[in-house]
Design an enzyme around this catalytic site. Structure first.
Site, mmCIF file in Angstrom:
data_model
loop_
_atom_site.group_PDB
_atom_site.id
_atom_site.type_symbol
_atom_site.label_atom_id
_atom_site.label_comp_id
_atom_site.label_asym_id
_atom_site.label_seq_id
_atom_site.Cartn_x
_atom_site.Cartn_y
_atom_site.Cartn_z
ATOM 1 N N PHE A 139 0.853 -1.189 0.000
ATOM 2 C CA PHE A 139 0.000 0.000 0.000
ATOM 3 C C PHE A 139 0.882 1.229 0.000
ATOM 4 O O PHE A 139 1.764 1.358 0.838
ATOM 5 C CB PHE A 139 -0.917 0.020 1.229
ATOM 6 C CG PHE A 139 -1.875 1.183 1.223
ATOM 7 C CD1 PHE A 139 -3.051 1.114 0.486
ATOM 8 C CD2 PHE A 139 -1.584 2.354 1.909
ATOM 9 C CE1 PHE A 139 -3.930 2.197 0.447
ATOM 10 C CE2 PHE A 139 -2.455 3.436 1.877
ATOM 11 C CZ PHE A 139 -3.630 3.348 1.146
ATOM 12 N N ASP A 224 9.184 2.597 1.602
ATOM 13 C CA ASP A 224 8.018 3.326 2.090
ATOM 14 C C ASP A 224 7.875 3.023 3.581
ATOM 15 O O ASP A 224 7.379 1.970 3.962
ATOM 16 C CB ASP A 224 6.775 2.895 1.300
ATOM 17 C CG ASP A 224 5.497 3.563 1.812
ATOM 18 O OD1 ASP A 224 5.537 4.159 2.901
ATOM 19 O OD2 ASP A 224 4.467 3.457 1.116
ATOM 20 N N LYS A 253 2.581 9.546 8.463
ATOM 21 C CA LYS A 253 1.882 9.055 9.656
ATOM 22 C C LYS A 253 2.526 9.554 10.970
ATOM 23 O O LYS A 253 2.334 10.695 11.322
ATOM 24 C CB LYS A 253 1.762 7.534 9.604
ATOM 25 C CG LYS A 253 0.796 7.089 8.482
ATOM 26 C CD LYS A 253 0.204 5.719 8.678
ATOM 27 C CE LYS A 253 -1.004 5.519 7.780
ATOM 28 N NZ LYS A 253 -0.722 4.829 6.525
HETATM 29 C C1 LIG Z 1 -0.974 5.158 5.067
HETATM 30 C C2 LIG Z 1 0.081 4.770 4.097
HETATM 31 C C3 LIG Z 1 0.313 5.524 2.932
HETATM 32 C C4 LIG Z 1 -0.565 6.664 2.518
HETATM 33 O O1 LIG Z 1 -0.483 7.732 3.412
HETATM 34 P P1 LIG Z 1 -1.575 8.907 3.328
HETATM 35 O O2 LIG Z 1 -1.111 9.884 4.360
HETATM 36 O O3 LIG Z 1 -2.895 8.280 3.636
HETATM 37 O O4 LIG Z 1 -1.537 9.438 1.955
HETATM 38 C C5 LIG Z 1 1.371 5.163 2.124
HETATM 39 N N1 LIG Z 1 2.159 4.125 2.437
HETATM 40 C C6 LIG Z 1 1.974 3.384 3.543
HETATM 41 C C7 LIG Z 1 2.908 2.251 3.845
HETATM 42 C C8 LIG Z 1 0.917 3.675 4.401
HETATM 43 O O5 LIG Z 1 0.712 2.924 5.487
#
Ligand SMILES: *Cc1c(COP(=O)(O)O)cnc(C)c1O
Length: 403
Positions: A139, A224, A253
């Site tokens: 994700f 990421d 986050k």
């Molecule tokens: C939550 C998340 C995103 C997206 O972040 P947003 O602030 O919702 O755009 C991208 N990568 C990972 C691994 C995430 O957990």
């Protein structure tokens, strides 16, 4: 305008229906507890989806925000600002990074990373090295580019045509990655611990192997760490625990502890490809977000806090195993630090949301990661007693589900 009472029912009348929030509305938080409109208390094992890593209303974050709010909110990137420079300097001191780009969300940080990888490739290798390799169940956000790079087809259905040049291979499968990578690959992107996709840590051999493949094929490696970064793994960034260094790292986050801010970290040589005017954002690096993140980073980079994450991980593990000895609802406990995944046993497949509902009824907030996994992402500094109390509520919730 009429004054409709602000209730959950109002959501369905005024909001786009892309979310399905729970029946209660929280109005106040302190540490790892929340209170709803009726004054009912909840223990927070969800952390706003791995965001409020220092709990709610942490005094140091409140102080940083209010102090900055009285000084300067926004100047745009036509000017720079002190909180942004201080935060970037500190991130460079604490990581492999030599250059930082700030944005406001995880998706935007990833969008910047993916655009940078393409641009770097165009600058150094020409037009044929454009492909991005990503992993199934990953994700990376919801912009069209990041959602297409993400490995969950259900999130792209109906949004076609999708950006081309993206391939997916199974996570933790080094042979599959080796078969997919080529001289046409410009970047490989992965979450060191897959969050939304089921709380799956990469194996050390996989990360080391992907790093070697990227080196061999002159492809950039992007980690990421939007979810697993910022102390959540028990290391400041998860890559530091693995000892595998990426070329670009994205985070969001937990970095702002609840204030929207994200960052992309990279080396000076790679950053060079995002020259003046090549990329940008109005709010990225705004003084408010950077002041809060600076205060948050000072806390979650503290070795004592990181050691606490390992200690609290063990408490959660022991508690969850105890619960499972009684009810056998989990087939596996996974995760790292305070990002924990409980794989539901086959009899409970598809029912993770029932656990959320049952936990809420007992005064506990938890998360899911798909239909078959319960996810916990509490504050990194949640009190040990609150972990015990929350686990008791979880046990009661499961007892009622099993009754
Ligand atoms: C939550 C998340 C995103 C997206 O972040 P947003 O602030 O919702 O755009 C991208 N990568 C990972 C691994 C995430 O957990």
């Amino acid at each position: 305008m009429s004054h409709t009472p602000v209730t959950r029912a109002l959501f369905d009348q005024v909001m786009v229906p892309n979310y399905a929030p729970a029946a209660i509305i929280p109005v106040r938080g302190e540490g790892s507890r929340l209170w709803d409109q009726d004054g009912r208390e909840y223990i927070d094992f969800a952390g706003g989806i791995a965001v409020t890593g220092l709990g709610h209303a942490h005094p140091a974050l409140v102080a940083a925000l209010t102090e900055q709010a009285q000084k300067l909110w926004h100047v745009s990137n036509v000017l720079t600002n002190e909180p942004a420079l201080r935060l970037a300097e500190r991130l460079c001191e604490l990581t492999f990074a030599e250059r930082v780009f700030f944005a406001n969300s995880g998706a935007e940080a990833n969008e910047a990373a993916l655009k940078l990888a393409r641009k770097y490739s165009a600058d150094h290798f020409g037009a044929d090295k454009r492909e991005i390799i990503a992993f199934t169940q990953s994700f990376h956000g919801r912009t069209l580019f990041t959602v297409t790079v993400g490995g969950q087809p259900k999130y792209t259905e109906g949004f076609e045509p999708l950006p081309p040049g993206i391939r997916h291979v199974p996570f933790n499968d080094l042979a599959a990655c080796a078969a997919a990578i080529s001289e046409r690959t410009c970047a490989v992107i992965l979450e060191p611990v897959q969050g939304e996709g089921g709380v799956t840590p990469a194996t050390p051999e996989f990360l080391q192997g992907v790093r070697a493949l990227c080196d061999r094929h002159q492809a950039l490696l992007i980690f990421d760490e939007v979810q697993c970064g910022n102390g959540r793994s028990g290391h400041l960034y998860a890559y530091q625990g693995y000892g595998v260094i990426p070329d670009i790292l994205t985070t969001a986050k937990g970095i702002g502890g609840g204030f929207p801010i994200s960052a992309m970290l990279t080396t000076a040589a790679i950053a060079h490809s995002l020259g003046v005017g090549s990329h940008g954002t109005t709010y990225g690096g705004n003084p408010l977000g950077c002041a809060v993140a600076g205060a948050a980073l000072a806390i979650f980079s503290d070795p004592a806090v990181l050691a606490g994450v390992h200690h609290k991980h063990a408490l959660f593990r022991a508690g969850l195993e105890r619960i499972n000895q009684r009810f056998a609802v989990f087939s596996e406990l996974r995760g790292m630090g305070l990002l924990l995944g409980c794989q539901l046993s086959p009899a409970w497949h598809g029912r993770s949301r029932d656990f959320i509902k049952a936990a809420l009824d007992e005064g506990l907030l938890i998360l899911v990661a798909g239909p078959d996994v319960i996810r916990l992402a509490p504050s990194l500094i949640i009190a040990d007693e609150l972990i015990e109390q929350g686990l008791q509520r979880f046990e009661q919730a499961i007892a009622r589900l099993c009754a």
